[in-house]
Design an enzyme around this catalytic site. Structure first.
Site, short mmCIF file in Angstrom:
data_model
loop_
_atom_site.label_atom_id
_atom_site.label_comp_id
_atom_site.label_asym_id
_atom_site.label_seq_id
_atom_site.Cartn_x
_atom_site.Cartn_y
_atom_site.Cartn_z
CE LYS A 251 -4.18 1.92 2.10
NZ LYS A 251 -3.93 3.33 1.92
NE ARG A 256 -7.48 4.08 -7.03
CZ ARG A 256 -8.23 3.19 -6.42
NH1 ARG A 256 -8.50 3.30 -5.15
NH2 ARG A 256 -8.72 2.16 -7.09
NE ARG A 271 -10.71 8.05 -2.99
CZ ARG A 271 -10.54 7.69 -1.75
NH1 ARG A 271 -9.35 7.31 -1.34
NH2 ARG A 271 -11.53 7.68 -0.92
CD GLU A 301 -1.73 5.81 -3.77
OE1 GLU A 301 -2.77 5.47 -4.38
OE2 GLU A 301 -1.76 6.51 -2.73
CG PHE A 342 -2.96 -0.73 -7.65
CD1 PHE A 342 -4.31 -0.67 -7.90
CD2 PHE A 342 -2.34 0.35 -7.03
CE1 PHE A 342 -5.05 0.45 -7.55
CE2 PHE A 342 -3.07 1.47 -6.66
CZ PHE A 342 -4.44 1.52 -6.93
NE ARG A 419 -14.56 3.22 2.14
CZ ARG A 419 -13.33 3.76 2.05
NH1 ARG A 419 -12.26 3.02 2.25
NH2 ARG A 419 -13.19 5.03 1.77
CE LYS A 425 -8.75 1.75 4.46
NZ LYS A 425 -8.76 3.17 4.39
P1 ATP Z 1 -6.31 6.08 3.48
O1 ATP Z 1 -7.20 6.42 4.64
O2 ATP Z 1 -5.47 4.87 3.71
O3 ATP Z 1 -5.55 7.21 2.92
P2 ATP Z 1 -8.33 6.32 1.66
O4 ATP Z 1 -9.43 6.58 2.60
O5 ATP Z 1 -7.76 7.45 0.90
O6 ATP Z 1 -7.20 5.54 2.39
P3 ATP Z 1 -8.97 3.71 1.03
O7 ATP Z 1 -9.96 3.02 0.21
O8 ATP Z 1 -9.27 3.64 2.45
O9 ATP Z 1 -8.78 5.21 0.62
O10 ATP Z 1 -7.52 3.07 0.73
C1 ATP Z 1 -7.25 2.72 -0.56
C2 ATP Z 1 -6.31 3.72 -1.17
O11 ATP Z 1 -4.99 3.24 -1.03
C3 ATP Z 1 -6.52 3.78 -2.66
O12 ATP Z 1 -7.45 4.79 -2.99
C4 ATP Z 1 -5.16 4.07 -3.23
O13 ATP Z 1 -5.02 5.47 -3.38
C5 ATP Z 1 -4.21 3.62 -2.14
N1 ATP Z 1 -3.36 2.48 -2.56
C6 ATP Z 1 -2.02 2.43 -2.41
N2 ATP Z 1 -1.52 1.27 -2.85
C7 ATP Z 1 -2.57 0.56 -3.31
C8 ATP Z 1 -2.69 -0.74 -3.90
N3 ATP Z 1 -1.65 -1.52 -4.09
N4 ATP Z 1 -3.93 -1.15 -4.25
C9 ATP Z 1 -5.02 -0.37 -4.06
N5 ATP Z 1 -4.96 0.86 -3.52
C10 ATP Z 1 -3.76 1.33 -3.13
#
Ligand code: ATP
Length: 584
Positions: A251, A256, A271, A301, A342, A419, A425
């Site tokens: 991660k 994104r 995003r 990412e 990814f 989601r 995660k």
């Molecule tokens: P966070 O709170 O961790 O910043 P978020 O709320 O922005 O996350 P989440 O759906 O909770 O979004 O976490 C997924 C995010 O992690 C994705 O939107 C992407 O930007 C990031 N990410 C990083 N590496 C990866 C990966 N290998 N696969 C998918 N998403 C990834």
């Protein structure tokens, strides 16, 4: 359809906060629109003119709106300015002024929805020298033909402050109810998630009913709403949830990026569906040369990397680059980014979203020839907790914030905009008491005392309840701010200030200041507890009680990449509370 009719619906919508009533009103309104008008009705009701991913915004400055009102209503600018300060809402002021002054054009032919949209679009599209005059003239002409109520909503759209608060999900409910059945709602939402364009979905439904949605597919240069991940507090739980085997992906903590390749061009979207092509000039050739197809959509990412050590740098370095026009070249040289890919959604016309994760990943590996700027994410298929823990530690050592587990099952498709449990995660903060940071929306504030006089003593923070479409308060946030940030808050929140609590917010507390839910802050707390004063998940765990984040602290991160509706959902807080119980 006349804009007058639409404005009348807005009046009724504004008078209620009940989602079912709002939906019923919207259904009545949508039924009155022809298929040539419906896209415009939908965009404007959503507070916009175009789909989210169009960069054009009307962007009228307060000063220009004041000038226009003063001309149309034949009143001195200074007077309009003083009244504006008093009323605080351009829409209400315009309505009052038109009622009082009956401008010359009143009584002229009624405006149609398409005429209003056409003029507003011209305003949004005009740029360069003379554009201010053009905008003022267009707005003046619209206002001169408006009724006071029409003027109210036209001015709100122009100022980017459409407050009737019809969220995309409510419009989707209404569109399904108007043109299809309740059972078809999911199909309508999927069509929106793929096209990111409610107007296009509305036109397809209006023309051909639910079967019209089949004409809406993935397209290069039309950003897809991103798939998101759920969270669990342990790697063993993640493995169990995924049936014993999971593909763990590093991660990366960056931004994104969705890359669209076609017609010899590369375009990049965030995003938030915002086009960010110009901010990453170094990525365009790098992606074009890494990509072995003719056209497609790939996702990853993007992370800043230290040019000397090759180490990943904190995400803030990229965010500083966003929206920057000057000094971009220096930033590119100083903080070049690397894109870790990814996923692949489209390749040479073939839609891969319905294809299982493992095949998508194989296709991505076949399609990408890695180079210095474009790499594949590091991924490993694991089946034991020990293997998972080792891989997680490797991710942390490599500068990542954790892992995202991807289900290797056959049904593991790409779910746009959702989601779900196909992606889970797991981050290093989960080892702290509260299993994750949360992204909370500022909905109110309390006046500061002592050293904090002149700014806020605490902010009232909320989560978003997606089902009921309301913001629920979850904590009072006062720590984690340095002085500079603390004293800049009133200015930062100035444009969101409301005369009273927003209809979208449910609160049992009475704040000194209320805001339109917009600003999102990352917060870490000690735990999730019961609370008699916060409305988050009210009555779901215990009667007469909600859930609250205890000992909250601002992490220093403003989540400018998220809008209020993307904040942590109330359901996620409920999940966190349940996970905590499991751990103790
Ligand atoms: P966070 O709170 O961790 O910043 P978020 O709320 O922005 O996350 P989440 O759906 O909770 O979004 O976490 C997924 C995010 O992690 C994705 O939107 C992407 O930007 C990031 N990410 C990083 N590496 C990866 C990966 N290998 N696969 C998918 N998403 C990834």
């Amino acid at each position: 359809m006349l804009y007058r009719e639409v404005a009348d619906f807005y009046e009724k919508v504004e008078a209620t906060t009940k989602r079912l009533e709002i939906t019923a009103l919207l259904v009545d309104m949508l039924r009155n629109a022809s298929c040539d008008e419906i896209a415009n009705v939908v965009y404007m009701t959503h507070g916009r003119l175009f789909p989210d991913f169009y960069p054009e915004k009307i962007g009228m400055a307060e000063k220009m709106a004041i000038r226009t009102l003063s001309t149309v209503c034949r009143m001195e600018q200074s007077k309009v300015e003083a009244m504006w300060k008093q009323v605080g809402d351009a829409g209400l002021l315009g309505e009052q002024m038109l009622r009082a002054s009956s401008p010359s054009g009143l009584g002229s032919e009624a405006l149609t929805v398409n005429e209003v949209h056409d003029s507003l679009s011209k305003m949004a599209l005009s740029s360069g020298p003379g554009s201010q005059e053009t905008k003022i003239n267009l707005l003046a002409r619209l206002l001169a033909s408006s009724t006071p109520v029409e003027a109210k909503y036209i001015l709100r759209i122009v100022m980017g402050k459409m407050r009737i608060g019809v969220a995309a999900m409510t419009l989707i409910d209404a569109l399904s109810a108007t043109f299809a059945t309740k059972e078809d709602r999911d199909a309508v939402e999927i069509a929106f998630n793929i096209t990111s364009d409610l107007g296009r979905v509305a036109v397809a439904l209006c023309r051909e009913g639910i079967s019209g949605l089949s004409t809406l597919g993935l397209e290069v240069n039309v950003p897809v709403r991103s798939m998101l991940a759920e969270r669990l507090p342990g790697l063993d739980e993640i493995l169990a949830k995924m049936g014993g085997t999971a593909a763990l992906d590093f991660k990366y903590d960056g931004l994104r990026m969705q890359a669209h390749i076609g017609d010899g061009r590369v375009r990049l979207f965030s995003r938030q569906l915002e086009e960010i092509t110009d901010q990453f000039p170094e990525m365009l050739n790098a992606i074009a040369s890494a990509f072995r197809g003719r056209s497609g959509i790939i996702e990853g990412e993007c992370v800043p990397v230290d040019i000397n050590t090759g180490e990943m740098l904190p995400f803030q370095v990229v965010s500083r680059r966003r929206g920057r026009k000057h000094g971009l070249e220096e930033a590119v040289e100083e903080f070049p980014v690397t894109l870790f890919l990814f996923d692949i959604l489209l390749l040479d016309g073939r839609n891969f979203m319905e294809v299982p994760y493992r095949e998508r990943r194989r296709k991505l590996e076949e399609t990408i020839a890695e180079n210095e700027r474009v790499k594949l994410s590091t991924v490993k298929l694991v089946s034991t907790a020990a293997e998972a823990e080792d891989f997680f530690n490797l991710a942390l050592q490599s500068g990542c914030e954790g892992v995202v587990a991807k289900s290797p099952a056959d049904e593991s498709v790409y779910q746009p905009g959702a989601r779900g449990w196909l992606w889970i995660k797991y981050k290093k903060d989960y080892k702290a008491e509260m299993i994750d940071t949360v992204d909370l929306v500022v909905v109110g504030a309390f006046a500061g005392r002592g050293r904090r006089s002149g700014t806020y003593g605490a902010l009232l923070m909320a989560t978003y309840d997606k089902e009921r479409q309301v913001f629920e308060t979850v904590t009072k946030l006062g720590s984690g701010f340095d002085d500079e940030t603390l004293f800049s808050l009133p200015d930062m929140l100035k444009t969101s200030l409301l005369p009273a609590k927003s209809g979208e917010v449910e609160s049992r507390m009475v704040a000194d200041f209320w805001f339109r839910p917009a600003l999102v802050l990352e917060v870490i707390g000690a735990e999730v507890t019961h609370s008699p004063v916060h409305t988050c998940n009210w009555g779901k765990i215990k009667e007469g009680s909600g859930l609250a984040v205890r000992f909250p602290r601002f992490t220093g991160k403003f989540r400018k990449d998220k809008d209020a509706y993307d904040a942590t959902a109330s359901g996620e807080i409920l999940e966190m509370y349940r996970m905590q119980l499991k751990k103790t």
